[in-house]
Design a protein around this motif. Sequence first.
Motif, short mmCIF file in Angstrom:
data_model
loop_
_atom_site.label_atom_id
_atom_site.label_comp_id
_atom_site.label_asym_id
_atom_site.label_seq_id
_atom_site.Cartn_x
_atom_site.Cartn_y
_atom_site.Cartn_z
N GLN B 44 0.84 -1.20 0.00
CA GLN B 44 0.00 0.00 0.00
C GLN B 44 0.88 1.25 0.00
OE1 GLN B 44 -3.33 -0.17 2.77
NE2 GLN B 44 -2.90 -2.33 3.16
N LEU B 45 1.95 1.24 0.82
CA LEU B 45 2.85 2.38 0.86
C LEU B 45 3.54 2.57 -0.48
CD1 LEU B 45 4.46 2.12 4.41
CD2 LEU B 45 2.68 3.67 3.58
N ALA B 46 3.92 1.42 -1.09
CA ALA B 46 4.60 1.49 -2.38
C ALA B 46 3.70 2.17 -3.41
CB ALA B 46 4.98 0.09 -2.84
N LEU B 51 2.28 6.56 -6.97
CA LEU B 51 1.23 7.39 -7.54
C LEU B 51 1.29 8.84 -7.03
CD1 LEU B 51 -1.90 5.07 -7.63
CD2 LEU B 51 -0.24 5.59 -9.42
N GLY B 52 1.86 8.99 -5.81
CA GLY B 52 1.95 10.36 -5.27
C GLY B 52 0.56 10.95 -5.08
N LEU B 59 -6.51 5.29 0.40
CA LEU B 59 -5.34 4.42 0.53
C LEU B 59 -4.51 4.72 1.78
CD1 LEU B 59 -4.24 2.01 -0.86
CD2 LEU B 59 -2.76 3.45 -2.23
N PRO B 60 -4.23 6.02 2.08
CA PRO B 60 -3.49 6.28 3.33
C PRO B 60 -4.24 5.77 4.55
CG PRO B 60 -3.61 8.26 1.97
CD PRO B 60 -4.50 7.25 1.33
N VAL B 61 -5.57 5.90 4.50
CA VAL B 61 -6.36 5.45 5.64
C VAL B 61 -6.21 3.95 5.84
CG1 VAL B 61 -8.67 5.37 6.63
CG2 VAL B 61 -8.01 7.30 5.16
N GLY B 64 -2.80 3.08 7.07
CA GLY B 64 -2.64 3.40 8.48
C GLY B 64 -3.35 2.40 9.37
N VAL B 65 -4.60 2.08 9.00
CA VAL B 65 -5.38 1.14 9.81
C VAL B 65 -4.69 -0.22 9.84
CG1 VAL B 65 -7.55 -0.15 9.89
CG2 VAL B 65 -7.58 2.32 9.49
N THR B 66 -4.21 -0.69 8.69
CA THR B 66 -3.52 -1.98 8.64
C THR B 66 -2.34 -1.97 9.60
OG1 THR B 66 -4.02 -1.96 6.28
CG2 THR B 66 -2.57 -3.70 7.06
N ALA B 67 -1.54 -0.92 9.51
CA ALA B 67 -0.33 -0.85 10.33
C ALA B 67 -0.70 -0.84 11.81
CB ALA B 67 0.48 0.38 9.96
N VAL B 68 -1.66 0.02 12.18
CA VAL B 68 -2.01 0.14 13.60
C VAL B 68 -2.58 -1.17 14.13
CG1 VAL B 68 -3.59 1.24 15.21
CG2 VAL B 68 -2.32 2.63 13.56
#
Lengths: 525, 172
Positions: B44-46, B51-52, B59-61, B64-68
């Motif tokens: 997801q980060l990649a 895409l910038g 996607l950031p959400v 973030g949720v996945t990581a947390v």
Amino acid sequence: MTDVEQVVAPADPTSGAPWRHLDPRMLVVGPLGGLIQLVPVIAVLLFTGRGEPVRIWAALAIAGLLVLTGVVRWRTTRYRVTEDRVELHSGWLRRQQRSVPRDRIRTVDLTAKLLHRIFGLSVVRVCAASGSGLEQHGLSLDAVSKAEAERLRRELLERPSPAVARPAAPAVAGPPGGPATEPPGELLARLHWSWLRFAPLTFSALAGIGAVVAAVLNLLDDLGLDPRDVPAVDDAAERLAGAPVWVGVGIVGAVLLVVAVVGSVLLFAERWWDYRLTREPDGTLRVLRGLLTRRSLSVSEDRLRGAAISEPLLLRAGRGAQCHALSTGLGRGTQGGALQPPAPRSEAHRVASAVLREHPLVITRAPLLRHPRAALLRRMSRAVVPAGVLVAGAWLLGALVPALAWLGPASLVLLPSAVLLGLDRYRNLGHALTGRYLVTRLGSVHRRTVALRRSGVIGWTFRQSVFQRGSGLVTVEAVTAAGQGGYQVLDIGAADGVALADAATPGLLAPFRGLPSPGRRRAAR
Amino acid sequence: MQTAPPPPPTALPLRPPAHQVHPRAVRWWQLRDVLGTVLLTAPQLAVLLVLGADAPGWLPVTAGVTAVLGLAYALVVPRILYRIHRWEVTGEAVYTLSGWLVREWRIAPISRVQTVDTEHGPLQQLLKLASVTVTTASARGPVTIRGLDADDAAELARVLTETTQAVPGDAT
């Protein structure tokens, strides 16, 4: 050509058993079998071009290659039965050596496909108990003469085991290599053609559709016909396209139904033609069956760990059932150890009783203890919740896509079915512990009643999910070497489950029983 | 080794097996869960990086949720697993308790044991841990003790193999 196998190598002084080749008739049958499989390729090669010599050469090369592989295979494949092993060496470039210890052999399966039968041959498949590595699957001899197969079957299964001393063990085999005499076994069951009525009630009905459609298409293809070229079919298709949708659906459904019934009856006949279940003098159970492909499955009786009565929903509705053997080392292709075709329920219980030499009331017909009320709740929620999710999804989809608005109301039918399913699944739950057997029943769409010999239980697994913990239930699985490897007692009360397991295998659980007290601490050794 | 916490309450009238797994097993499970989280988050980060500004807003959400969630799981669950996982080998049986949401008690009689294997995954090797798997004649029968100290595991396997050979029977 003789039935006595050709001796290849001089007897090894250490083992005392000579190596044998497969039957020389395999020199013909092997390539012929390959040729039949390649008929389409060769036909394309020969008949599509304008007879260029290349194509003829290619076809000849294929045939030559087949003959060559057949010869090489026959030359390089050797087997022998020593005092404690069955060994098979095969392959030329990639040599394979398989061996199965004789004391691990559980079943010997003879199969003769049509081609093999014409030439009087039979494939011998030896299934061994799961051991380590190569020994796991056993081996198969493809193929030896019928008489040799019969001789091997007796020799390999008639193993005077130290645990079960049998009087008059030797002198069972007739003249070795002689004509396959009809074994004087005790007949336990045979086919009644009235059982054909159960054929459409099994899953083979679905397979039947496939078989008939495939056969018809194949035939048309062989005749070089495209169904659309037949005027009647073309005409019918056009009329159907013009008629309202429900007529089309109805007609297609009716046709499929008829095809399914016919197909399943044909499959039943092919599989179970001249079915006989016998107990041989050497103490093996033997299932003989098949029209085109003749099959013989032998299960060593001291490998038998119990029996299972299997009742898929439709079969159960038709008051039919099927008895399976729970035996160690049953390989694939044995139909899960089926001892009989789908038959009347009473017949299934009778066969189980005859095979296990027990009264039905202490095995598959034992009066079962009901499971706690909490189990009903759990069966219900597990049936209704998924149905509810589906219904909600259907309404949602109907709301989003106007064309599918009927989906929501139509899906409501799922709810009462789910309730019925849950009720039935609970009603079918039950277990009992009799003198020598642990009996358990579960399932609705496919109801299974399993009678597992208590001495065949080689371990226990207790599984408890969060929900089960909340309602004081547990799923107890009796681990066994036979059949599926484990049989469950579903959603039994937690205390009852442990007590049941403890009573079924006295002593094993005793050191571990005791109430877990939350505050107690155990010292690590 | 610190004092063992009290065994969790179970609804089954079976006492928990005597021994806990090695405390390093907690590290092992945590490492495993962190790696899993990285595997889920990294793609997801990649995509975000590639895409910038064109990347979809959600996607950031999700990343973030996945990581947390993943890290929270890695922080909490291995400790729970450590409290639950237990094992015991007596002269007659191998007995294990494992699982978190679905608890599983397994009992295999020594007389039915066919093979004893020790197994070191890459992460386990890093932490000098090992698993011992005891196989019976049943396809559903294997009993695995995970997260033992590598040396203890080797010793246990040796003892088990010896006991198994001393007990007669063809294990079916």
